[in-house]
Design an enzyme around this catalytic site. Structure first.
Site, PDB file in Angstrom:
ATOM      1  N   GLU A   1     -39.054   8.000  12.668  1.00  0.00           N
ATOM      2  CA  GLU A   1     -39.971   8.820  12.112  1.00  0.00           C
ATOM      3  C   GLU A   1     -40.805   7.627  10.969  1.00  0.00           C
ATOM      4  O   GLU A   1     -39.948   6.841  10.600  1.00  0.00           O
ATOM      5  CB  GLU A   1     -39.299   9.701  10.999  1.00  0.00           C
ATOM      6  CG  GLU A   1     -38.433  10.970  11.750  1.00  0.00           C
ATOM      7  CD  GLU A   1     -37.730  11.654  10.881  1.00  0.00           C
ATOM      8  OE1 GLU A   1     -37.894  11.845   9.449  1.00  0.00           O
ATOM      9  OE2 GLU A   1     -37.130  12.521  11.343  1.00  0.00           O
TER      10      GLU A   1
ATOM     11  N   TRP B   1     -41.830  13.947  -0.875  1.00  0.00           N
ATOM     12  CA  TRP B   1     -40.565  13.992  -1.810  1.00  0.00           C
ATOM     13  C   TRP B   1     -40.423  12.859  -2.797  1.00  0.00           C
ATOM     14  O   TRP B   1     -39.696  12.848  -3.493  1.00  0.00           O
ATOM     15  CB  TRP B   1     -39.391  13.843  -0.852  1.00  0.00           C
ATOM     16  CG  TRP B   1     -39.611  12.613   0.045  1.00  0.00           C
ATOM     17  CD1 TRP B   1     -39.887  13.063   1.575  1.00  0.00           C
ATOM     18  CD2 TRP B   1     -39.620  11.309   0.314  1.00  0.00           C
ATOM     19  NE1 TRP B   1     -39.927  12.002   2.262  1.00  0.00           N
ATOM     20  CE2 TRP B   1     -39.820  10.788   1.612  1.00  0.00           C
ATOM     21  CE3 TRP B   1     -39.104  10.460  -0.943  1.00  0.00           C
ATOM     22  CZ2 TRP B   1     -39.715   9.400   1.710  1.00  0.00           C
ATOM     23  CZ3 TRP B   1     -39.278   9.115  -0.567  1.00  0.00           C
ATOM     24  CH2 TRP B   1     -39.722   8.666   0.619  1.00  0.00           C
TER      25      TRP B   1
ATOM     26  N   HIS C   1     -46.200  17.665   2.872  1.00  0.00           N
ATOM     27  CA  HIS C   1     -45.726  16.502   3.681  1.00  0.00           C
ATOM     28  C   HIS C   1     -47.151  16.176   4.545  1.00  0.00           C
ATOM     29  O   HIS C   1     -47.647  16.890   4.933  1.00  0.00           O
ATOM     30  CB  HIS C   1     -44.781  16.710   4.606  1.00  0.00           C
ATOM     31  CG  HIS C   1     -43.929  15.248   4.971  1.00  0.00           C
ATOM     32  ND1 HIS C   1     -44.614  14.393   5.648  1.00  0.00           N
ATOM     33  CD2 HIS C   1     -43.119  14.611   4.385  1.00  0.00           C
ATOM     34  CE1 HIS C   1     -43.802  13.310   5.875  1.00  0.00           C
ATOM     35  NE2 HIS C   1     -42.746  13.381   5.082  1.00  0.00           N
TER      36      HIS C   1
ATOM     37  N   ASN D   1     -29.501  14.345  12.241  1.00  0.00           N
ATOM     38  CA  ASN D   1     -30.621  13.929  11.705  1.00  0.00           C
ATOM     39  C   ASN D   1     -30.240  13.482  10.345  1.00  0.00           C
ATOM     40  O   ASN D   1     -29.695  13.899   9.359  1.00  0.00           O
ATOM     41  CB  ASN D   1     -31.710  15.123  11.419  1.00  0.00           C
ATOM     42  CG  ASN D   1     -32.813  14.419  11.087  1.00  0.00           C
ATOM     43  OD1 ASN D   1     -33.878  14.163  11.843  1.00  0.00           O
ATOM     44  ND2 ASN D   1     -33.178  14.475   9.595  1.00  0.00           N
ATOM     45  N   GLU D   2     -30.290  12.017  10.315  1.00  0.00           N
ATOM     46  CA  GLU D   2     -30.205  11.334   9.117  1.00  0.00           C
ATOM     47  C   GLU D   2     -28.806  11.681   8.210  1.00  0.00           C
ATOM     48  O   GLU D   2     -28.608  12.311   7.214  1.00  0.00           O
ATOM     49  CB  GLU D   2     -31.081  11.609   8.052  1.00  0.00           C
ATOM     50  CG  GLU D   2     -32.368  10.810   8.463  1.00  0.00           C
ATOM     51  CD  GLU D   2     -33.664  10.968   7.494  1.00  0.00           C
ATOM     52  OE1 GLU D   2     -33.453  11.729   6.475  1.00  0.00           O
ATOM     53  OE2 GLU D   2     -34.643  10.130   7.669  1.00  0.00           O
TER      54      GLU D   2
ATOM     55  N   GLU E   1     -41.210  21.398   3.005  1.00  0.00           N
ATOM     56  CA  GLU E   1     -42.143  20.176   3.303  1.00  0.00           C
ATOM     57  C   GLU E   1     -43.572  20.657   3.366  1.00  0.00           C
ATOM     58  O   GLU E   1     -44.168  20.000   4.230  1.00  0.00           O
ATOM     59  CB  GLU E   1     -41.471  19.490   4.445  1.00  0.00           C
ATOM     60  CG  GLU E   1     -40.092  18.796   4.159  1.00  0.00           C
ATOM     61  CD  GLU E   1     -39.420  18.405   5.335  1.00  0.00           C
ATOM     62  OE1 GLU E   1     -38.916  18.960   6.147  1.00  0.00           O
ATOM     63  OE2 GLU E   1     -39.097  17.209   4.858  1.00  0.00           O
ATOM     64  N   GLN E   2     -44.138  21.607   2.788  1.00  0.00           N
ATOM     65  CA  GLN E   2     -45.198  22.145   3.112  1.00  0.00           C
ATOM     66  C   GLN E   2     -46.239  20.991   2.601  1.00  0.00           C
ATOM     67  O   GLN E   2     -47.391  20.858   3.399  1.00  0.00           O
ATOM     68  CB  GLN E   2     -45.560  23.256   2.071  1.00  0.00           C
ATOM     69  CG  GLN E   2     -44.648  24.390   2.632  1.00  0.00           C
ATOM     70  CD  GLN E   2     -44.891  25.502   1.266  1.00  0.00           C
ATOM     71  OE1 GLN E   2     -45.733  25.389   0.602  1.00  0.00           O
ATOM     72  NE2 GLN E   2     -44.098  26.482   1.536  1.00  0.00           N
TER      73      GLN E   2
HETATM   74  C1  GLA Z   1     -36.460  12.733   6.810  1.00  0.00           C
HETATM   75  C2  GLA Z   1     -36.154  13.862   7.723  1.00  0.00           C
HETATM   76  C3  GLA Z   1     -37.185  14.489   8.196  1.00  0.00           C
HETATM   77  C4  GLA Z   1     -38.299  14.925   7.149  1.00  0.00           C
HETATM   78  C5  GLA Z   1     -38.775  13.651   6.368  1.00  0.00           C
HETATM   79  C6  GLA Z   1     -39.895  13.882   5.385  1.00  0.00           C
HETATM   80  O1  GLA Z   1     -36.581  11.459   7.335  1.00  0.00           O
HETATM   81  O2  GLA Z   1     -35.520  13.279   8.757  1.00  0.00           O
HETATM   82  O3  GLA Z   1     -36.653  15.716   8.770  1.00  0.00           O
HETATM   83  O4  GLA Z   1     -37.856  15.604   6.234  1.00  0.00           O
HETATM   84  O5  GLA Z   1     -37.799  13.020   5.931  1.00  0.00           O
HETATM   85  O6  GLA Z   1     -40.261  12.444   4.922  1.00  0.00           O
END
Ligand code: GLA
Length: 678
Positions: free
Chosen positions: A300, A308, A351, A143-144, A348-349
């Site tokens: 996403e 964030w 979000h 992931n990223e 990330e509560q």
């Molecule tokens: C990223 C991550 C996700 C999440 C989002 C929140 O893109 O891949 O897991 O943390 O940010 O914006």
């Protein structure tokens, strides 16, 4: 493949009895796909070597039974505590020598062979469990990807990698070659043993070393990814695609080689603070489409707000729908919201999500339902369609790293500079590919190619550009083109070095500009005066080169000197833009070049704030703002999102309005290709 709408779902946060409620709510909203599994390593392998994949299999089966497709994410961005505690060498080390801590994510060392082995094993187990599970359509690796590492094992791997890069005629590792390429007599940097070569953990290292290190980190991520790709391919149905999700223009690694081992490119589209900027978002879509030169996924995106950014404002009502349609118009075949429902704890509560902590829909859920209704109506029209672009903007991570390392003017942000060229094109609703400076250009139907800049130029890049221009293409080269060789050193010629002949120009001198410089532009009889800032080059045109702009009075050195030139080369043309022009001049210049190149927008004469894109025969009209607008079409079109309305050449778009317009006869109304003579 239909256009998918979906969400990231984390069933591991909730008791199994709850899952069906979630899936029913997803179906009710019109979702068609879920992504699961990424970050779930602690639940998939709670103890080293002891796997518990049953829950993931059951969640997948239930999703499939509920009519949802499934993308399985490998959990390797979040190694579990037992792993990092028992094998601390799997943790990344930052530039100051500090080891990453457990409790966040992406804390692994991408160069660790041990970590790769653990990752391959968990990926293999997942592929064995789900590789033929009904409903699964694809896989996301990790992931990223984002973190660099400066560990001893990274240094060892880097030195071995360098030995493959710097070789003599017989293909043997050659320190002499490396020393020459990096000019290591400078500051007595010369290496007499490979083991002496450091990782550039501090500022102001040798530019050759810095660029090599960034290339090496890409190689490390590619190897890391490959271990998981192989594990999945060995056991999964061949129809499954494999991807990873990227972050737009993030430059931590070179995405082009990484994508060579993937079937599909994806990115995560977040705005953070602020509102939707259709043209800026288009650039990231164009970039992602360019990774594999085909449609992509928005893996996403934000359901209202993120958690964030400095200010996590919720997007306006309807804005996220427009955001999704902007992606689809630029080639996205899926839009997935992050996330379905927040974990009660964790980082990330706050979000945005589709469900609240109580498990009931939040207001944003309704907007997703509207998008789902759109896609049910018009999805089939878009099936199998893609974007065809008459313009390519070239992009290179090497170039961005090289410039960033030696900006010369702190304001010379290479990404901002590239977008300075992309925006005037995007705002005219001209379809644009953003592709690698190493992409092939000949035979792709481009009428205009923009290098903003093509900073590092080697023989193969120069040859492709020359072939493209000689066949009739128009090429724009910005300031700082041809400034560096493959190893990030100054070439032995005046810039633009290998592009001198093609561009018909040489850079006599370059200037970081303290304030601004006046520029007089003269385009086919029309003149305009404006300013340049940040960077200005004194150009010396060749005999057959025309001057399109000169500097006004300023610092004395530049007064009256050429700033922008145009050179006919074969059947094509090269424009060299030696300065960072202010926005108004830039827009004027690019408008003129676009016309010269005979580039047509998707639709002309759109109201301010409205953009048009085209997939196959379908036109997507988008209002990026809160003021209603009316588009006048050159032909009667039918908005497939409003099937009750008759075909009309007037399409009303409310705030953030979308129209998906079809017309069987649209092509008869096209104005035809303009030639550069007009
Ligand atoms: C990223 C991550 C996700 C999440 C989002 C929140 O893109 O891949 O897991 O943390 O940010 O914006």
């Amino acid at each position: 493949m239909p256009i998918h709408l979906g969400a990231a779902w984390y069933p591991e946060h909730w008791p199994e009895e709850r899952w069906q409620v979630d899936l029913d709510l997803m179906r009710a909203a019109g979702l068609t796909v879920v992504r699961i599994g990424e970050f779930a390593w602690a639940d998939l392998e709670p103890v080293e070597g002891q796997f518990d994949l049953g829950w993931l299999v059951r969640a997948t089966e239930m999703a499939h039974a509920s009519g949802l497709s499934v993308v399985v994410g490998t959990p390797t961005a979040a190694p579990p505590a037992w792993l990092t505690a028992a094998y601390p060498e799997v943790l990344a080390i930052d530039g100051s020598g500090a080891r990453a801590q457990h409790g966040k994510r992406c804390h692994f060392d991408v160069t660790s062979p041990l970590y790769r082995a653990f990752c391959a094993r968990v990926a293999e187990r997942m592929a064995l469990a789900l590789g033929h599970a009904p409903g699964v359509i694809g896989w996301q690796i990790d992931n990223e990807y984002n973190r660099l590492t400066y560990s001893p094992q990274a240094a060892t791997a880097f030195r071995l990698w360098l030995q493959e890069q710097f070789v003599d005629e017989q293909g043997r590792p050659s320190l002499a070659r490396l020393n020459r390429a990096w000019s290591t007599s400078y500051w007595s940097e010369r290496y007499t043993d490979w083991a002496q070569i450091p990782l550039p953990a501090e500022d102001n290292h040798n530019p050759g070393l810095v660029l090599s290190f960034r290339r090496f980190m890409t190689h490390a991520y590619r190897e890391y990814q490959r271990a998981q790709v192989q594990a999945i391919r060995a056991h999964a149905d061949p129809s499954h695609w494999i991807t990873s999700n990227f972050m737009g223009f993030f430059d931590g690694f070179d995405h082009y080689p990484i994508c060579e081992d993937l079937d599909l490119a994806c990115w995560d589209h977040y705005i953070g603070t602020g509102n939707l900027d259709l043209d800026r978002a288009a650039a990231s879509h164009d970039l992602t489409r360019g990774f594999k030169r085909r449609n992509f996924w928005v893996m996403e995106t934000q359901p209202g707000c993120v958690n964030w950014a400095p200010i996590n404002n919720v997007l306006n009502r309807g804005e996220a729908r427009a955001m999704a349609w902007n992606g689809i118009g630029h080639g996205a075949d899926a839009v997935l919201y992050w996330q379905w429902r927040p974990a009660p704890g964790g980082q990330e509560q706050y979000h945005g999500s589709l469900l609240g902590p109580d498990g009931r829909p939040r207001p944003f859920y309704r907007e997703v339902g509207e998008l789902a209704a759109d896609l049910q109506l018009v999805g089939p029209l878009l099936d199998g369609t893609t974007v065809s672009a008459p313009v390519a903007v070239l992009h290179s991570y090497d170039d961005r790293w090289a410039i960033d390392h030696q900006r010369h003017h702190r304001g010379f942000d290479p990404l901002a500079h590239l977008l300075h060229y992309h925006r005037p094109i995007a705002r005219r609703s001209i379809a644009t590919d953003i592709v690698s400076t190493r992409a092939d250009l000949v035979g792709r139907g481009y009428r205009l190619v923009v290098g903003a800049p093509i900073h590092i130029v080697d023989e193969s890049i120069a040859a492709e550009l020359a072939a493209y221009v000689r066949e009739g293409g128009h090429l724009v080269l910005s300031a700082r083109s041809g400034f560096k060789d493959y190893n990030n050193a100054l070439p032995p010629q005046r810039q633009p070095a290998l592009l001198q002949d093609l561009a018909g120009v040489q850079v006599e001198e370059y200037y970081a500009v303290l304030d601004t410089v006046k520029v007089d532009l003269s385009l086919g009889g029309a003149t305009a005066t404006g300013e340049a800032h940040t960077w200005a080059e004194w150009l010396v045109p060749g005999r057959a080169t025309q001057v399109l702009a000169r500097y006004g009075s300023g610092n004395g050195w530049l007064d009256g000197q050429p700033a922008v030139t145009m050179h006919q080369a074969g059947r094509g043309r090269v424009y060299y833009v030696g300065a960072w022009l202010a926005d108004d001049l830039q827009d004027r210049l690019l408008a003129w070049i676009i016309a010269q190149a005979g580039v047509e927008p998707v639709l002309d004469k759109l109201p301010v704030g409205v953009r048009a894109s085209r997939r196959g025969d379908v036109h997507i009209l988008l209002n990026g703002g809160r003021e209603a607008a009316t588009v006048t079409l050159p032909w009667p079109g039918k908005d497939a999102l409003r099937p009750d309305r008759a075909a009309s050449d007037q399409i009303d778009l409310g705030p953030y309005g979308v129209a998906v317009v079809t017309n069987d006869q649209a092509d008869q109304y096209q104005t035809g290709q303009r030639t550069s003579d007009e």
